[in-house]
Design an enzyme around this catalytic site. Structure first.
Site, PDB file in Angstrom:
ATOM      1  N   ASP A  17       0.857  -1.166   0.030  1.00 41.86           N
ATOM      2  CA  ASP A  17      -0.174   0.155  -0.138  1.00 41.86           C
ATOM      3  C   ASP A  17       0.879   1.354  -0.067  1.00 41.86           C
ATOM      4  OD1 ASP A  17      -2.230   1.632   0.131  1.00 41.86           O
ATOM      5  OD2 ASP A  17      -3.024   0.542   1.932  1.00 41.86           O
ATOM      6  N   ASP A  18       0.761   2.004  -1.106  1.00 37.88           N
ATOM      7  CA  ASP A  18       1.674   3.349  -1.086  1.00 37.88           C
ATOM      8  C   ASP A  18       2.983   3.256  -1.144  1.00 37.88           C
ATOM      9  OD1 ASP A  18      -0.908   4.302  -0.746  1.00 37.88           O
ATOM     10  OD2 ASP A  18      -0.518   5.819   0.799  1.00 37.88           O
ATOM     11  N   CYS A  55      -5.810   3.730  -4.058  1.00 37.86           N
ATOM     12  CA  CYS A  55      -5.860   2.475  -3.240  1.00 37.86           C
ATOM     13  C   CYS A  55      -6.973   1.624  -3.580  1.00 37.86           C
ATOM     14  CB  CYS A  55      -5.925   2.842  -1.533  1.00 37.86           C
ATOM     15  SG  CYS A  55      -4.667   3.626  -1.014  1.00 37.86           S
ATOM     16  N   ARG A  59      -7.399  -1.818  -6.092  1.00 37.58           N
ATOM     17  CA  ARG A  59      -7.919  -2.891  -5.630  1.00 37.58           C
ATOM     18  C   ARG A  59      -8.930  -3.725  -6.517  1.00 37.58           C
ATOM     19  NH1 ARG A  59      -4.977  -0.757  -1.825  1.00 37.58           N
ATOM     20  NH2 ARG A  59      -4.026  -2.220  -0.187  1.00 37.58           N
ATOM     21  N   LYS A 112      -6.150  -5.830   3.962  1.00 37.50           N
ATOM     22  CA  LYS A 112      -6.815  -4.700   3.806  1.00 37.50           C
ATOM     23  C   LYS A 112      -7.892  -5.007   2.543  1.00 37.50           C
ATOM     24  CE  LYS A 112      -6.362   0.134   1.881  1.00 37.50           C
ATOM     25  NZ  LYS A 112      -5.633   1.162   1.774  1.00 37.50           N
ATOM     26  N   HIS A 114     -11.210  -2.590   1.765  1.00 37.47           N
ATOM     27  CA  HIS A 114     -11.261  -1.203   1.136  1.00 37.47           C
ATOM     28  C   HIS A 114     -12.259  -1.323  -0.139  1.00 37.47           C
ATOM     29  CE1 HIS A 114      -9.131   2.911   0.478  1.00 37.47           C
ATOM     30  NE2 HIS A 114     -10.212   3.096   1.255  1.00 37.47           N
ATOM     31  N   HIS A 203       1.668   2.294   3.900  1.00 32.46           N
ATOM     32  CA  HIS A 203       0.765   3.555   4.076  1.00 32.46           C
ATOM     33  C   HIS A 203       0.835   4.167   5.324  1.00 32.46           C
ATOM     34  CE1 HIS A 203      -3.148   5.650   4.042  1.00 32.46           C
ATOM     35  NE2 HIS A 203      -3.334   5.261   2.899  1.00 32.46           N
ATOM     36  N   ASP A 307      -0.234  -0.765  -5.021  1.00 32.73           N
ATOM     37  CA  ASP A 307      -1.593  -0.215  -5.392  1.00 32.73           C
ATOM     38  C   ASP A 307      -1.292   1.180  -6.043  1.00 32.73           C
ATOM     39  OD1 ASP A 307      -1.042   1.252  -3.050  1.00 32.73           O
ATOM     40  OD2 ASP A 307      -3.062   0.948  -2.379  1.00 32.73           O
ATOM     41  N   ASN A 308      -0.321   1.865  -5.651  1.00 36.31           N
ATOM     42  CA  ASN A 308       0.027   3.125  -6.371  1.00 36.31           C
ATOM     43  C   ASN A 308       1.383   3.565  -5.751  1.00 36.31           C
ATOM     44  OD1 ASN A 308      -2.578   3.962  -4.062  1.00 36.31           O
ATOM     45  ND2 ASN A 308      -0.328   4.758  -3.712  1.00 36.31           N
ATOM     46  N   LYS A 375       1.142   9.227  -6.089  1.00 38.23           N
ATOM     47  CA  LYS A 375      -0.137   8.932  -5.934  1.00 38.23           C
ATOM     48  C   LYS A 375      -1.200   9.840  -6.102  1.00 38.23           C
ATOM     49  CE  LYS A 375      -3.101   7.423  -2.005  1.00 38.23           C
ATOM     50  NZ  LYS A 375      -3.098   7.245  -0.520  1.00 38.23           N
TER      51      LYS A 375
END
Length: 538
Positions: A17-18, A55, A59, A112, A114, A203, A307-308, A375
């Protein structure tokens, strides 16, 4: 244990994540990631794989093989209507887990989710109702690593588990992934499985364990200017980046390292971020160790990606309290009764449970080396991720692949490897056609396809790529055109020199946006203004 072969293969999909393009060791970074690096050494590294800049949309696209707007998640898991962006996985899609069921797979998710608008009451957008047999993790997008909210096991809230003194969410995700794999062997050992491991690291908030932070003492003291140049050199030496792609200039909003007054505090921010990735890599190692113990590693497809791009979001003191009350707990108190101190301020050393901070724009600029932007944006820094694919039984080892691919291709790849078709119909719904194409030819033979069009849109930032050409723009600005063979770092806009290409690609983008349900940002902004709020952040 003697290696055994399952047919079809198991699948482990690991999403972080991130995390920026060049943070992990095998992609030029300073972070110690021996387990991820080993997967790359034994598999393939895709250097031009793209996510969807944020995010929830990433996903949704990753797990359905569609573009995010088609799934109902155009921005985040909020109601981002006026129409089409319900913030909830809709009935026009199927997940990888649902599509694999006819092939005899059982599916699990740890981490996660989300992708559900209602994060407290089970709906048909929860993982246990979208093909997954078991779920451990969080429904919301971000929060404390020591006391995450919405922690759920299947459909039961288990936030009480965070009261354990040694609870740390990254470890809990890893441990539960391993336990799911063990349980699968014991109860369904003759069936293949799909394991989705969705880490929240790295993240924000900057929460890490002291033993991991200690590994990076002094590692970032040289500052972002020197470290960006060092990363580029390693990227070029490893063949990840072409030497003709020059390093982007430091973001103009970032001071030169020599002009930074709180260097020790700044270096600590990056050290904590690195420690978060380090801990995640340790968990990846435990998952791999369990697969080896069971004798299934060689016939397991493992995919690793982010994810980014790195996140430039700051957390100024004046708004930090709002973040904490939204994402930590309503009273912003740690498990042992201390008050959480939110915000990015040199008086607050990040890392502990009683802090809530981000690593900020300058370090995100390092994370996304050699690219620009972050992002949210569709320039390379926002959408580029390392993709590592390991499948020892079927794929060559230690290879680099440069063919562009994007998130919907993961589902297409998994289904082809599993020997099953994307469903034209599914109980109670008719899924939209699969948007992705399988990457197996790319992975095996470095096959190229310069005619394929790739598309992106997020918050009005948009882009389209075909072969060497990438057309991209920020919201309300003009189209820019870049030659990705000569200039992947997007330093030389050649739109004025190639008006026909701009016209052709922009027209193709408009057709795609209309077909996939992209809502013009003006309409989304108007909705939020009518509610008296701005676009949601995470």
């Amino acid at each position: 244990m003697t290696e055994k072969t399952n047919t079809p293969p198991n699948v482990v999909l690991i999403l972080v994540d991130d995390m920026g393009f060049s943070d992990i060791g095998c992609f030029g970074g300073e972070v110690l990631t021996p387990n991820i690096d080993a997967l790359a050494a034994g598999g393939a590294s895709l250097t031009q794989f793209y996510n969807t800049a944020r995010c929830s949309p990433s996903r949704a696209s990753l797990l359905t093989g569609l573009h995010p707007h088609q799934t109902g998640i155009g921005i985040l898991n909020y109601d981002d209507a006026p129409e089409g962006y319900a913030g909830n996985l809709n009935r026009d899609c199927v997940t990888i887990a649902e599509a694999l069921k006819p092939a005899g797979y059982r599916s699990y998710v740890s981490g996660k989710w989300h992708m559900a608008g209602d994060i407290h009451n089970p709906t048909d957008a929860w993982p246990t109702r979208r093909g997954f047999d078991e779920f451990f993790g969080t429904l919301e997008g971000a929060g404390s690593f020591f006391q995450p909210r919405t922690l759920t096991r299947n459909e039961v809230n288990v936030e009480a588990e965070t009261e354990a003194e040694d609870f740390y969410y990254t470890d809990a995700i890893s441990d539960n992934a391993v336990e799911f794999i063990k349980k699968h062997e014991a109860e369904h050992g003759d069936d293949p499985f799909f394991m989705y491991v969705a880490y929240t690291a790295p993240h924000w908030p900057l929460h890490a364990l002291e033993e991991d932070i200690a590994k990076y003492a002094g590692r970032f003291d040289a500052g972002w200017d020197e470290l960006r140049a060092e990363r580029l050199a390693r990227l070029v030496a490893s063949g990840i980046i072409d030497e003709q792609w020059k390093l982007t200039e430091r973001d103009a909003r970032i001071p030169a390292w020599d002009d930074v007054s709180d260097k020790e505090w700044e270096a600590m921010r990056m050290a904590v971020y690195a420690a978060q990735i380090d801990r995640m890599d340790q968990g990846v190692g435990r998952v791999v160790d369990e697969l080896r113990r069971q004798g299934t590693f060689d016939n397991t497809i493992i995919l690793f990606l982010s994810d980014n791009g790195g996140c430039a979001e700051e957390m100024p003191l004046e708004t930090a309290k709002e973040f904490v009350t939204t994402y930590v707990s309503f009273d912003a108190i740690t498990r042992d009764g201390r008050e959480v101190r939110p915000g990015n301020d040199a008086s607050i050393i990040p890392g502990g449970e009683d802090t809530y901070a981000t690593y900020g724009r300058a370090w995100a600029n390092l994370s996304n080396t050699p690219f620009r932007e972050y992002k949210h944006w569709i320039h390379e820094g926002g959408i580029s991720t390392p993709l590592i694919v390991s499948w020892p039984d079927q794929l060559p080892s230690g290879v680099i692949r440069n063919q562009p691919h994007q998130l919907p291709d993961v589902m297409a790849t998994v289904l082809e490897a599993a020997g099953t078709e994307y469903p034209e119909t599914y109980p109670d719904r008719t899924p939209l056609p699969l948007e992705g194409v399988s990457m197996l030819d790319t992975l095996r033979e470095d096959a190229a396809d310069d005619a394929r069009l790739l598309y992106w849109e997020h918050e009005g930032n948009c882009g389209v790529r075909r072969g060497q050409w990438k057309l991209v723009k920020k919201y309300a600005q003009q189209w820019e055109l870049y030659d990705m063979v000569r200039d992947r770092t997007e330093l030389h806009d050649v739109a004025a020199s190639h008006p026909a290409i701009v016209a052709e690609l922009s027209a193709a983008y408009d057709v795609w946006a209309s077909r996939c349900g992209v809502i013009p940002r003006e309409r989304v902004l108007a909705l939020y203004e009518s509610r008296g709020s701005g676009l949601p952040s995470e």
